[in-house]
Design a protein around this motif. Structure first.
Motif, PDB file in Angstrom:
ATOM      1  N   ALA A 267      34.861 -23.653  62.758  1.00 46.34           N
ATOM      2  CA  ALA A 267      34.126 -23.632  64.034  1.00 46.34           C
ATOM      3  C   ALA A 267      34.092 -22.300  64.576  1.00 46.34           C
ATOM      4  N   GLY A 268      32.789 -21.939  64.697  1.00 45.81           N
ATOM      5  CA  GLY A 268      32.422 -20.666  65.350  1.00 45.81           C
ATOM      6  C   GLY A 268      32.233 -19.345  64.247  1.00 45.81           C
ATOM      7  N   HIS A 269      32.270 -19.703  63.049  1.00 40.98           N
ATOM      8  CA  HIS A 269      31.786 -19.148  61.887  1.00 40.98           C
ATOM      9  C   HIS A 269      30.871 -19.590  61.075  1.00 40.98           C
ATOM     10  N   GLU A 270      29.988 -18.865  60.418  1.00 40.37           N
ATOM     11  CA  GLU A 270      28.845 -19.328  59.682  1.00 40.37           C
ATOM     12  C   GLU A 270      29.443 -19.784  58.203  1.00 40.37           C
ATOM     13  N   TYR A 271      28.980 -20.936  57.643  1.00 39.88           N
ATOM     14  CA  TYR A 271      29.561 -21.529  56.355  1.00 39.88           C
ATOM     15  C   TYR A 271      29.219 -20.548  55.320  1.00 39.88           C
ATOM     16  N   VAL A 272      29.909 -20.273  54.300  1.00 38.90           N
ATOM     17  CA  VAL A 272      29.962 -19.748  52.875  1.00 38.90           C
ATOM     18  C   VAL A 272      30.342 -20.420  51.990  1.00 38.90           C
ATOM     19  N   THR A 273      29.101 -20.261  51.030  1.00 38.17           N
ATOM     20  CA  THR A 273      28.975 -21.361  50.005  1.00 38.17           C
ATOM     21  C   THR A 273      30.358 -20.876  48.628  1.00 38.17           C
ATOM     22  N   GLY A 274      30.968 -21.986  48.427  1.00 39.83           N
ATOM     23  CA  GLY A 274      32.082 -21.445  47.590  1.00 39.83           C
ATOM     24  C   GLY A 274      31.367 -21.737  46.204  1.00 39.83           C
ATOM     25  N   GLU A 275      32.291 -21.066  45.031  1.00 39.61           N
ATOM     26  CA  GLU A 275      31.671 -20.847  43.564  1.00 39.61           C
ATOM     27  C   GLU A 275      32.940 -21.569  42.746  1.00 39.61           C
ATOM     28  N   ILE A 276      32.583 -22.230  41.906  1.00 39.03           N
ATOM     29  CA  ILE A 276      33.595 -22.911  41.024  1.00 39.03           C
ATOM     30  C   ILE A 276      32.850 -22.651  39.453  1.00 39.03           C
ATOM     31  N   THR A 277      33.485 -22.115  38.721  1.00 47.53           N
ATOM     32  CA  THR A 277      33.071 -22.081  37.239  1.00 47.53           C
ATOM     33  C   THR A 277      34.258 -22.823  36.515  1.00 47.53           C
ATOM     34  N   ALA A 278      34.003 -24.019  35.629  1.00 49.52           N
ATOM     35  CA  ALA A 278      34.726 -24.886  35.101  1.00 49.52           C
ATOM     36  C   ALA A 278      34.300 -25.005  33.532  1.00 49.52           C
ATOM     37  N   VAL A 279      35.175 -24.275  32.588  1.00 42.91           N
ATOM     38  CA  VAL A 279      34.668 -24.238  31.115  1.00 42.91           C
ATOM     39  C   VAL A 279      35.858 -25.173  30.246  1.00 42.91           C
ATOM     40  N   GLY A 280      35.475 -26.110  29.686  1.00 39.94           N
ATOM     41  CA  GLY A 280      36.714 -26.454  28.415  1.00 39.94           C
ATOM     42  C   GLY A 280      37.822 -27.029  28.980  1.00 39.94           C
ATOM     43  N   ASN A 281      37.675 -27.648  30.318  1.00 38.31           N
ATOM     44  CA  ASN A 281      38.921 -28.524  30.893  1.00 38.31           C
ATOM     45  C   ASN A 281      39.086 -29.867  30.748  1.00 38.31           C
ATOM     46  N   VAL A 282      40.309 -30.346  30.717  1.00 39.50           N
ATOM     47  CA  VAL A 282      40.558 -31.740  30.514  1.00 39.50           C
ATOM     48  C   VAL A 282      41.140 -32.552  31.662  1.00 39.50           C
ATOM     49  N   MET A 283      40.552 -33.645  31.971  1.00 39.44           N
ATOM     50  CA  MET A 283      41.401 -34.447  33.167  1.00 39.44           C
ATOM     51  C   MET A 283      41.709 -35.971  32.461  1.00 39.44           C
ATOM     52  N   ARG A 284      42.934 -36.004  32.519  1.00 38.55           N
ATOM     53  CA  ARG A 284      43.262 -37.438  31.859  1.00 38.55           C
ATOM     54  C   ARG A 284      44.145 -38.235  33.013  1.00 38.55           C
ATOM     55  N   ALA A 285      43.440 -39.393  33.237  1.00 39.16           N
ATOM     56  CA  ALA A 285      44.261 -40.179  34.156  1.00 39.16           C
ATOM     57  C   ALA A 285      45.575 -40.679  33.588  1.00 39.16           C
ATOM     58  N   GLY A 286      46.621 -41.066  34.416  1.00 43.18           N
ATOM     59  CA  GLY A 286      48.044 -41.466  34.056  1.00 43.18           C
ATOM     60  C   GLY A 286      48.321 -42.717  34.843  1.00 43.18           C
ATOM     61  N   ASN A 287      49.646 -43.032  35.004  1.00 39.68           N
ATOM     62  CA  ASN A 287      49.798 -44.140  35.760  1.00 39.68           C
ATOM     63  C   ASN A 287      49.726 -44.141  37.388  1.00 39.68           C
ATOM     64  N   SER A 288      49.701 -42.925  37.711  1.00 38.87           N
ATOM     65  CA  SER A 288      49.584 -42.863  39.382  1.00 38.87           C
ATOM     66  C   SER A 288      47.956 -42.567  39.754  1.00 38.87           C
ATOM     67  N   THR A 289      47.264 -42.824  38.718  1.00 43.33           N
ATOM     68  CA  THR A 289      45.796 -42.135  39.058  1.00 43.33           C
ATOM     69  C   THR A 289      44.992 -43.425  39.452  1.00 43.33           C
ATOM     70  N   GLU A 290      44.273 -43.238  40.780  1.00 40.57           N
ATOM     71  CA  GLU A 290      43.358 -44.267  41.235  1.00 40.57           C
ATOM     72  C   GLU A 290      42.294 -44.656  40.144  1.00 40.57           C
ATOM     73  N   PRO A 291      41.849 -45.674  39.927  1.00 41.66           N
ATOM     74  CA  PRO A 291      40.909 -46.181  39.023  1.00 41.66           C
ATOM     75  C   PRO A 291      39.214 -45.459  39.476  1.00 41.66           C
ATOM     76  N   GLY A 292      38.697 -44.947  38.479  1.00 47.00           N
ATOM     77  CA  GLY A 292      37.245 -44.207  38.781  1.00 47.00           C
ATOM     78  C   GLY A 292      37.504 -42.776  39.359  1.00 47.00           C
ATOM     79  N   LEU A 293      38.590 -42.245  39.238  1.00 47.05           N
ATOM     80  CA  LEU A 293      38.931 -40.817  39.970  1.00 47.05           C
ATOM     81  C   LEU A 293      37.809 -40.049  39.069  1.00 47.05           C
TER      82      LEU A 293
END
Length: 450
Positions: A267-293
């Motif tokens: 609040a009171g500050h101009e928004y700044v665009t964030g930056e993410i570069t993601a290459v060659g990563n893996v996400m694998r669901a487990g027993n605690s992961t919500e379906p469709g995450l």
């Protein structure tokens, strides 16, 4: 004919899990050499403070390399080890087996030009009541810069397991904001697991992997493994910039990687665009992961510029999971970019399909001399087991290895790379490392239990 190749590959992966010593990767991308060329300071006691302690070593001034002539557990007794003095290398690989484990506390890094290698930090709730206020990170960079954190194991944090934070708006403009908070940090080959969910944090549920705070820049995650954290693997906040290469996220609960610029905080500050570069990563669901995450989620009000390629997201059964989702009905935009937003020069980038087996053999503290809890976490990831927890006691509580001693012989080490000239690390094992019950051991040896 049924092929036996997949079975052979799995067996080989398990066999190699804990045999290989740490290898130098992504050389040339380090933002600092820490205390290289400085004087040697020997840690000779496991006491939390006083002469010969780790605390005394990090509080010393000038360029210094901290080595260990003692192995075992440093009990911080529910306190924080603060590092403020710059030009420091902490070389946990020099300790005699079983290495150095910090319990009942965490590390806050408030300095610059620091390298931390091969430490284990196991924070834990330590019996504190729910919502009672004990809220330590396992590791946090606080307005720190030029930092390397590599081959460490961070477990059971009450807040984040491994983060980079600081003030949002210290200064008159964006350039000063970014200069005065954390920046230029390399997180490499770390294990971040089992952040405690419903524990003593005053905000309630707080099982978190990594937080990259607003306007933090130059953060690199290379070959890290997050396991069993409710969210923040990692969370990139407003205006921050991060590069993620060859990381794995296992069993995230409500969110895996996510970005959020919150209007309540800007609040009171101009928004700044964030930056993410993601290459060659893996996400694998487990027993605690919500379906469709999804792999990446967008929340809040600020836009995110994003370049992603060769990332894999799957559910518990190997079926494709969504790559993108959002939380909050806002106007925040995902701005997809064709080219990386951060340099990939100097990184040895594996295809995401080859990542798991490679990570298991190198990630975390002292992969040649694994601690039992590291072995447990890695086997659970390999086998698709484990879950998010609330209390370290459900897994046996803090470790209590016997104290060990061995002199640090300076001439036996390459003090530039901080590697043994013989190629053999203290405590290096020659075979696969497993945690065996009496019955397991008897079976491996071909005998029988009574």
């Amino acid at each position: 004919m049924i092929s036996h190749r997949p079975i052979s590959r799995i067996f080989l992966a398990i066999l190699m899990l804990f045999m290989l010593p740490a290898t130098a990767v992504a050389e040339g991308v380090e933002p600092t050499r820490g205390g290289e060329g400085g004087r040697i300071i020997r840690v000779t006691t496991l006491a939390k403070d006083g002469p010969g302690s780790l605390k005394a070593a990090v509080e010393a001034k000038g360029k210094r390399i901290v080595v260990f002539e003692v192995g075992g557990v440093i009990d911080l007794e529910r306190s924080i080890l603060t590092i403020s003095e710059p030009y420091l290398t902490i070389a946990g690989q020099t300790a005699p087996s079983p290495g150095v484990t910090i319990i009942r506390g965490g590390i806050d890094l408030k300095g610059h030009d620091v390298v931390i290698s091969h430490l284990r930090v196991m924070t834990g709730v330590d019996g504190q009541p729910r919502l009672s206020g004990w809220e330590a990170d396992a590791f946090s960079a606080v307005a720190a810069h030029n930092v390397v954190v590599e081959h460490c194991s961070f477990l059971w944090a009450i807040d984040e397991n491994m983060s980079a934070s600081g003030p949002r708006f210290a200064g008159k403009n964006l350039s000063e904001w970014r200069k005065n908070t954390s920046h230029d940090i390399l997180f490499r080959e770390n294990l971040l697991a089992e952040g405690l969910a419903n524990a003593s944090h005053p905000k309630g549920e707080h099982s978190k992997g990594s937080l990259i705070h607003d306007n933090v820049t130059g953060v690199v995650f290379y070959r890290n493994l997050w396991a069993h954290n409710v969210e923040r693997a990692p969370l990139i906040k407003g205006g921050a910039q991060a590069l993620l290469v060859n990381n794995m996220i296992y069993d995230p609960g409500h969110r895996a990687m996510h970005y959020n610029l919150m209007n309540l905080e800007w609040a009171g500050h101009e928004y700044v665009t964030g930056e993410i570069t993601a290459v060659g990563n893996v996400m694998r669901a487990g027993n605690s992961t919500e379906p469709g995450l999804p792999f990446l989620m967008l929340g809040g009000d600020g836009d995110l510029a994003y370049h992603g390629r060769d990332n894999i997201a799957v559910d518990r059964w190997g079926n494709p999971a969504p790559m993108f989702g959002r939380y909050g009905v806002t106007k925040a935009r995902l701005i997809e970019k064709q080219s990386p937003l951060a340099s990939l020069d100097g990184f040895d980038i594996l295809p995401a399909s080859d990542l798991e087996t490679s990570l298991f053999s190198t990630v975390g503290a002292r992969p040649w001399d694994r601690a039992p809890d590291d072995i447990r976490v890695l086997f659970f990831v390999a086998e698709g087991r484990g879950e998010i927890i609330d209390d370290e006691k459900t897994l046996g509580g803090y470790p209590h290895p016997a104290m060990t001693r061995a002199p640090f012989v300076e001439k036996d080490w390459d003090l530039t790379a901080m590697t043994p000239k013989s190629g053999i690390y203290p405590g290096q094992k020659a075979a696969a490392q497993e945690t065996l019950t009496a019955r397991d051991r008897a079976m491996r040896e071909g005998g029988r239990t009574k």
